[in-house]
Structures are given as C-alpha cells and as structure tokens.
Design a protein around this motif. Structure first.
Motif, short mmCIF file in Angstrom:
data_model
loop_
_atom_site.label_atom_id
_atom_site.label_comp_id
_atom_site.label_asym_id
_atom_site.label_seq_id
_atom_site.Cartn_x
_atom_site.Cartn_y
_atom_site.Cartn_z
N MET A 1 7.92 -8.36 -37.14
CA MET A 1 7.51 -9.76 -37.14
C MET A 1 6.21 -9.92 -36.34
O MET A 1 6.00 -9.22 -35.35
N LYS A 2 5.40 -10.88 -36.74
CA LYS A 2 4.13 -11.09 -36.05
C LYS A 2 4.26 -12.28 -35.09
O LYS A 2 4.60 -13.39 -35.51
N ILE A 3 3.98 -12.02 -33.82
CA ILE A 3 4.09 -13.05 -32.78
C ILE A 3 2.71 -13.27 -32.18
O ILE A 3 2.00 -12.30 -31.88
N VAL A 4 2.33 -14.52 -32.01
CA VAL A 4 1.06 -14.84 -31.35
C VAL A 4 1.36 -15.41 -29.97
O VAL A 4 2.14 -16.35 -29.85
N TRP A 5 0.74 -14.84 -28.96
CA TRP A 5 0.94 -15.29 -27.57
C TRP A 5 -0.33 -15.99 -27.13
O TRP A 5 -1.39 -15.36 -27.05
N ILE A 6 -0.22 -17.29 -26.82
CA ILE A 6 -1.38 -18.05 -26.34
C ILE A 6 -1.23 -18.23 -24.83
O ILE A 6 -0.39 -18.99 -24.35
N ASP A 7 -2.05 -17.51 -24.08
CA ASP A 7 -1.92 -17.50 -22.62
C ASP A 7 -3.22 -16.95 -22.04
O ASP A 7 -3.72 -15.94 -22.52
N ASP A 8 -3.76 -17.62 -21.03
CA ASP A 8 -5.02 -17.15 -20.45
C ASP A 8 -4.82 -15.97 -19.50
O ASP A 8 -5.74 -15.21 -19.26
N ASP A 9 -3.62 -15.82 -18.96
CA ASP A 9 -3.41 -14.74 -17.99
C ASP A 9 -3.07 -13.46 -18.74
O ASP A 9 -1.93 -12.97 -18.70
N ILE A 10 -4.07 -12.89 -19.41
CA ILE A 10 -3.78 -11.77 -20.30
C ILE A 10 -3.34 -10.53 -19.55
O ILE A 10 -2.73 -9.65 -20.12
N GLU A 11 -3.67 -10.47 -18.24
CA GLU A 11 -3.29 -9.26 -17.53
C GLU A 11 -1.78 -9.18 -17.30
O GLU A 11 -1.27 -8.15 -16.92
N ILE A 12 -1.06 -10.29 -17.51
CA ILE A 12 0.39 -10.23 -17.30
C ILE A 12 1.12 -9.73 -18.53
O ILE A 12 2.30 -9.45 -18.48
N ILE A 13 0.41 -9.60 -19.64
CA ILE A 13 1.11 -9.53 -20.91
C ILE A 13 1.77 -8.18 -21.18
O ILE A 13 2.90 -8.12 -21.67
N ASP A 14 1.11 -7.08 -20.84
CA ASP A 14 1.58 -5.78 -21.31
C ASP A 14 3.02 -5.44 -20.89
O ASP A 14 3.82 -5.05 -21.74
N PRO A 15 3.34 -5.56 -19.58
CA PRO A 15 4.73 -5.22 -19.24
C PRO A 15 5.74 -6.19 -19.85
O PRO A 15 6.87 -5.79 -20.13
N VAL A 16 5.31 -7.44 -20.05
CA VAL A 16 6.25 -8.45 -20.54
C VAL A 16 6.60 -8.20 -22.01
O VAL A 16 7.74 -8.43 -22.43
#
Lengths: 136, 319
Positions: A1-16
């Motif tokens: 499935m394709k999910i789009v994450w809209i968030d300015d704090d991109i450095e938090i994204i990878d582990p999450v």
C-alpha cells in the motif's frame, strides 16, 4: 500500500516507519503545505495519508498554528481528496477535534507513539478500506 | 531516562568531553536518580551497545538533539514568554524517534532472547521524562544556576569547534550535510570556555539545521573557517541554507525573534539561540555579523562571522 506522510520533522521518520516498511508498505514524504498542494494527484491516489497538525507553509502564506487542519480542509473541500487520513501529531486531539470531525478523519495517533501502535492504526484503517471495497 | 542514558554514553565514551560529563552528573543530581535506576540504566545501555552499533549511533544522534533541547530549555531564562505548547511540541517531536528507535532495538533484543514483553514501560518512561522536564522548568530557571559565572582561562578556539563538531556530527550525517573545516593554529585566547562552547555549538547547529532539504541540486555543506589578523581571531560559519532577509540582519539577534524564511520552513526554534550567542561573544569583547546572499539558483549562501580579540582585556574590565 502507498502511504504519504506529511510532516516537516523528516528526521524523525525513519525509525518510526520501519515496521510499516517491513510490512511491505511504500512511504512517500512531504514536508510543507506548499509541497502538499503541489502533490494533489499523489494525495488523491495513495491509500492513506499521515498528517501532522503543525506544518510549515513553505511559502509566505500564513495557515495559522494548527496549519494541518487548514490543509486537510483544503484537500477535502477544494481539491476533492477523499483519501483516508490518520492525524499523527503531538497536538492534543481535543484541541482540534471540533474542526477535524467534519473532515472525515479515519484515526488519531498522538506523538510520541510506539511505532507498533502507529502500524496498528494504519492496519485498521487499511483493513476497513479493503472490507468496504474502497481499497485500491 | 533518555537524557540520562545519553549522558551515560557520553561518560563512558573515550572521546567525550568534561562539559558533557558535568552536565550529566548535574542532571543525575537534579533528578535525584537512585542507585537502582542508575544500575538499570547501565544494564539497558550495555544490552543495546552489544546489539547494534548502527542503531545505537542513530539513537545517539536523536538523543543528542533531545539533550540539546532539554538543556537549552533549562538555561534560557529569558524565554519565559514562550508558548508552553510550542515547547511541548518540540520535546515530544524529538521523543518520537527516540521511542521508535528504542522499540526497534527492544524487539531486536527480544528476538535474541526469544522473550517478548509489553512495551508500555517505554511509553511511560517517555511521558515521565516530559513531565519531569516541564515540572522542573520554572524552579530551575528561578535558580538561574545552569549558566555559571564567566570564568576566563586560556583555551583553544579550534578545540571548541572540534567539540561542537563531535556533538553534531551524527545530526549532520542524518541530514546529509558535510562539515568542512579550515582551522588555523594556534587559536588560544582567554575565554569563558563553557559560555563560548555554547555559542559555537549554537552557530554550528543552526548551520546544519537550516541547510536545505534538497530542494536545490546542491551539495550541502557547512564550512567553519578559523583565521587570525593582527587584532582578532575570526571564525566564519558558512552554509547553503535557508536565507536571512537583509532587513532582518539586526533583528535575528533580538531575543525571541524568528527569521521569516526559517520559520516558514521549520516552525521550530525558540528565537533565543542567536541572542544568547551574541551576548556571550560581546562578553568576550567580540562581535558577530551576518551575511546572507541569494544565489542565481535561488539558494542562499549564509555566513556568520565571529570576531574575538586575540588579547582579551584585563578581567576587571569585564562586566
């Protein structure tokens, strides 16, 4: 499935997103409201949007403090984006619930959350979509 | 717990600084950590260290960012007017990857041991940390004890720069920003080391944080140049970054002022960092200037230029 994450704090994204990636989902990232409005077709055709409530505009326009609410209203009302949205934000849901309720929000996960809890919320929304025949 | 754990890592590391050790020990005292908690902390840290160097490095970077925010929050006395919600936002945003990394690491440990446990304890710990931080905020500000008196001693500017680079290297790598240096030796001046370290940390962190996220096809870098003329040591921090408008060149050093372009891009920061930096530099009888020039491609080249006198006045002249 394709999910789009809209968030300015991109450095938090990878582990999450690790559990989501491991489950086979594809994650696209968008940082600002301007970038989101420039990606309407992506938002329309993806399976799910994760949306922060406090986003930078990316240009001179002032969207207010809870700028994610205004972005979602624009997406729903002006651009006809019907994709399910999970609000993933630090903001207390009670502060924005009244404004979000008419905008058909599928779920709310408050940061900081366990990645596994986010994945559970995502799975629940995607399963509902599939069961209702609306899945892509 | 996250801050304490990070502090433990600093104390155990072989290249960590005395300042970090002092901060950690001070935090342990403030939070009144018992022996059992410290032991648990050490066991947890040792388990993670054995498990994955790469994930630990990632956690180290995230905790570094969290630690910096935590200490800044405690130290910025003039920041009392800041909206509590913004502080909570910044803290919880930084707790998010810490929690996620901890969870990923925890599942790694569970896979090794074959035992899976509830993770509620991790979430509870994160909540406790936040509550402690907020509860401590006002009393600690009132004590005004974080930033000690200015104590001048001879020390190397280059050493301060290297210390700052060690602190933010992980964050720079995560943001794919190269750090370049050209440091002249010798660069020893009379300085209040902790204060000047704080100022240099802030300038480097800003340069990394406000580098572009790749909207422009540019190699992202921060360059720190140290040189000297007859009177001054000059430190220049340059980057391709979010620009500063000409009319803001003086305003950005005002307490609480947030640059228009950086705020439009990030919605974060207290607006206090540069004000404190300027104050520290002026206490050293120095000056700080800013240049920000828009290039043909639309990106900005920013420079913060710090001039510090090679010969500091006699101490009784410093107020």
């Amino acid at each position: 499935m394709k999910i789009v994450w809209i968030d300015d704090d991109i450095e938090i994204i990878d582990p999450v997103i690790k559990p989501l990636i491991q489950a086979g989902h594809e994650i696209a990232k968008i940082r600002t409201i301007r970038d989101a409005l420039d990606s309407i077709e992506t938002l329309r055709t993806c399976d799910l949007v994760l949306l922060d409530m406090i986003l930078p505009s990316g240009d001179d326009e002032d969207f207010g403090y809870y700028s994610g609410v205004r972005l979602l209203r624009k997406l729903r009302e002006e651009y006809d984006v019907a994709t399910p949205v999970i609000v993933f934000s630090v903001v207390d849901p009670d502060r924005v619930r009244e404004e979000l309720d008419p905008l058909n929000v599928a779920g709310y996960v408050r940061k900081p959350a366990l990645s596994s809890d986010l994945k559970k919320a995502v799975d629940a929304v995607l399963e509902t979509q599939n069961n209702s025949g609306a899945g892509k | 717990m996250a801050v304490l754990m990070y502090g433990q890592m600093w104390v155990e590391g072989d290249h960590r600084s005395a300042i970090a050790r002092m901060r950690h020990e001070s935090t342990v005292r403030r939070l009144q950590v018992g022996e059992d908690d410290e032991l648990e902390l050490r066991v947890y840290y040792d388990n993670i260290k054995r498990l994955s160097r790469r994930d630990l490095d990632l956690l180290d970077g995230q905790l570094s960012s969290l630690q910096r925010l935590f200490y800044d929050m405690l130290s910025e006395e003039q920041e009392r007017g800041r909206q509590a919600e913004e502080i909570i936002h910044d803290l919880q945003t930084r707790l998010q990857p810490v929690l996620a990394l901890a969870e990923n690491l925890y599942y790694g440990i569970c896979r090794v041991s074959g035992k899976y446990h509830s993770l509620g304890v991790l979430q509870g710990t994160a909540d406790e940390l936040l509550k402690s931080a907020l509860a401590m905020r006002v009393p600690i500000w009132n004590l005004g004890s974080y930033m000690p008196e200015y104590q001048f001693e001879p020390y190397s500017l280059s050493a301060l720069v290297k210390e700052a680079i060690a602190l933010y290297r992980a964050e720079a790598e995560r943001r794919e920003v190269e750090i370049r240096t050209r440091l002249q030796k010798p660069s020893t001046i009379q300085m209040s080391r902790m204060h000047l370290q704080h100022a240099i940390n802030n300038l480097l962190h800003n340069a990394i944080k406000y580098s572009y996220h790749g909207r422009y096809d540019l190699h992202r870098f921060v360059e720190i140049l140290s040189e000297a003329d007859k009177l001054d040591h000059v430190l220049t921090f340059s980057n391709y970054g979010v620009g500063i408008l000409p009319e803001e060149f003086d305003l950005i050093f005002e307490p609480g002022y947030k640059g228009k372009l950086t705020y439009a891009e990030y919605r974060s920061g207290s607006g206090m960092g540069l004000a404190i930096t300027k104050e520290v530099i002026e206490k050293h009888h120095g000056a700080i200037d800013v240049e920000s020039r828009k290039t043909d491609g639309g990106a900005y080249v920013n420079k913060f230029i710090v001039r510090l006198p090679r010969k500091q006045p006699q101490r009784e002249e410093v107020k």
